[in-house]
Motif scaffolding. Structure first.
Motif, short mmCIF file in Angstrom:
data_model
loop_
_atom_site.label_atom_id
_atom_site.label_comp_id
_atom_site.label_asym_id
_atom_site.label_seq_id
_atom_site.Cartn_x
_atom_site.Cartn_y
_atom_site.Cartn_z
N THR A 227 0.83 -1.21 0.00
CA THR A 227 0.00 0.00 0.00
C THR A 227 0.86 1.25 0.00
N LEU A 228 1.87 1.25 0.84
CA LEU A 228 2.73 2.41 1.01
C LEU A 228 3.54 2.70 -0.26
N TYR A 229 4.24 1.69 -0.77
CA TYR A 229 5.11 1.89 -1.94
C TYR A 229 4.29 2.21 -3.20
N LYS A 230 3.11 1.59 -3.30
CA LYS A 230 2.27 1.86 -4.46
C LYS A 230 1.72 3.28 -4.42
N ALA A 231 1.24 3.70 -3.24
CA ALA A 231 0.69 5.06 -3.11
C ALA A 231 1.74 6.12 -3.37
N MET A 232 2.98 5.84 -2.95
CA MET A 232 4.07 6.79 -3.16
C MET A 232 4.74 6.60 -4.52
N ASP A 233 4.36 5.52 -5.19
CA ASP A 233 4.93 5.16 -6.51
C ASP A 233 6.46 5.14 -6.45
N ILE A 234 6.97 4.35 -5.51
CA ILE A 234 8.43 4.21 -5.35
C ILE A 234 8.91 3.10 -6.27
N GLY A 235 9.67 3.46 -7.28
CA GLY A 235 10.22 2.50 -8.22
C GLY A 235 11.51 1.89 -7.69
N PRO A 236 12.45 1.57 -8.60
CA PRO A 236 13.71 0.94 -8.19
C PRO A 236 14.71 1.95 -7.63
N ARG A 237 14.39 2.48 -6.47
CA ARG A 237 15.26 3.45 -5.81
C ARG A 237 15.09 3.32 -4.30
N LEU B 54 9.13 8.31 4.04
CA LEU B 54 8.22 7.32 4.61
C LEU B 54 7.44 7.92 5.78
N GLN B 55 8.14 8.61 6.64
CA GLN B 55 7.51 9.22 7.81
C GLN B 55 6.46 10.25 7.41
N ALA B 56 6.79 11.08 6.44
CA ALA B 56 5.84 12.10 5.99
C ALA B 56 4.55 11.46 5.47
N PHE B 57 4.71 10.33 4.75
CA PHE B 57 3.53 9.65 4.21
C PHE B 57 2.68 9.06 5.34
N LEU B 58 3.30 8.36 6.29
CA LEU B 58 2.53 7.71 7.34
C LEU B 58 1.89 8.71 8.30
N ALA C 66 -0.66 2.71 8.63
CA ALA C 66 0.06 2.12 9.75
C ALA C 66 -0.81 1.18 10.58
N GLU C 67 -2.13 1.32 10.43
CA GLU C 67 -3.06 0.45 11.17
C GLU C 67 -3.19 -0.93 10.54
N LEU C 68 -2.72 -1.10 9.32
CA LEU C 68 -2.91 -2.36 8.59
C LEU C 68 -2.27 -3.55 9.29
N ASN C 69 -1.18 -3.33 10.03
CA ASN C 69 -0.54 -4.46 10.72
C ASN C 69 -0.42 -4.23 12.22
N ARG C 70 -1.27 -3.37 12.73
CA ARG C 70 -1.25 -3.08 14.17
C ARG C 70 -1.64 -4.32 14.97
N GLY C 71 -0.97 -4.54 16.09
CA GLY C 71 -1.36 -5.61 17.01
C GLY C 71 -0.67 -6.94 16.81
N ILE C 72 0.20 -7.07 15.81
CA ILE C 72 0.92 -8.32 15.61
C ILE C 72 1.99 -8.45 16.69
#
Length: 281
Positions: free
Chosen positions: A223-233, A240-244, A251-257
């Motif tokens: 979700t994160l890399y696709k939304a930010m469209d991060i290619g081979p870099r 990352l912090q600015a996006f979250l 960040a809630e997608l994997n909360r509680g593991i």
């Protein structure tokens, strides 16, 4: 007497920068394909690029231009990882499947390093900024082992002086719990010089989980890399912090593991017992 005088003058002369050897540093990414919860997770694509490749790209981006080594096992099942040289910018070493310390040492020897940074292949978004900071702090203190007191999970690694790794292996070549290498240092402060680093407060988000063990973790990264469209870099922690911060729902997608080495009290008790060395080297 003249000879003695000359020797005394040399001994008392100040040391200049040309006489001090700058320690050589390498970054070793420890990775295998034996995971059971998220099978072959290192090869799982994140927005079209394998997770392990994303990790290696971030390691190559650490300020200082340090050599990067992918340290995997010599088992046939792990051989797909040896293809990730990233156009020969990454060295590959293989070794004992279970002894992480031995593989770290092989990585250091392959690059003639004095200091080795351990990064786990579970962390595709390991932070170039934080790793640079940790290396600087380690060199300043001359410690055997440098770790972050508190961090954002999955963004930072540990730093080891190679001589300290050799001492540890001299004490016990088998290291039955080497996957949890840092415990051997935490639990033996009388044998090793420890350096606990406080990262800048703005880098620390203990509520975020940026590591790969479960399918929810993969969903977060995709979700994160696709939304930010991060290619081979590389992806910096600043980005990352600015996006979250702007999209806290991601960040809630994997909360509680649960984290095994932290939340499984029986395992923690076993690790503390097994990694406490009974006598001095």
């Amino acid at each position: 007497m003249a000879k003695v005088k000359v020797i005394a003058e040399i001994a008392n002369a100040p040391i200049n920068s040309e006489q001090v050897k700058e320690p050589k540093v390498c970054i070793a990414v420890i990775c295998r394909l034996k995971s059971t919860r998220l099978r072959r997770k290192a090869l799982r694509p994140i927005h079209g690029i394998a997770s392990i490749e994303r990790c290696l790209m971030n390691c190559l981006a650490v300020p200082g231009g340090y050599e990067v080594v992918l340290a995997t096992s010599d088992l046939p099942d792990d051989q797909p990882l040896t293809q990730f040289t990233l156009d020969n910018r990454v060295k590959i070493v293989t070794g004992d499947p279970d002894n992480v310390a031995e593989r770290l040492l092989k990585a250091a020897e392959a690059t003639r390093a004095d200091i080795v940074v351990r990064v786990t292949g579970d962390n595709p978004a390991v932070s170039p900024e934080m790793m640079g900071y940790m290396i600087d702090q380690h060199i300043k203190t001359g410690a055997d082992f440098t770790y972050a007191k508190e961090s954002t999970m999955g963004t930072v690694g540990d730093v080891y002086t190679v001589e300290a790794l050799r001492r540890l292996l001299q004490y016990s070549a088998s290291l039955s719990h080497a996957e949890y290498l840092s415990f051997y240092f935490f639990n033996n402060p009388d044998l090793f010089n420890l350096n606990a680093v406080e990262l800048p407060a703005e880098w620390v988000h203990p509520e975020w989980r940026l590591t790969m063990d479960e399918i929810q973790d993969l969903e977060l990264f995709e979700t994160l890399y696709k939304a930010m469209d991060i290619g081979p870099r590389p992806l910096t922690f600043e980005e990352l912090q600015a996006f979250l911060l702007k999209h806290p729902e991601v960040a809630e997608l994997n909360r509680g593991i649960k984290v095994k080495w932290r939340d499984d009290t029986a395992l923690v008790r076993e690790l503390n017992e097994a990694t406490t060395l009974k006598k001095r080297l």
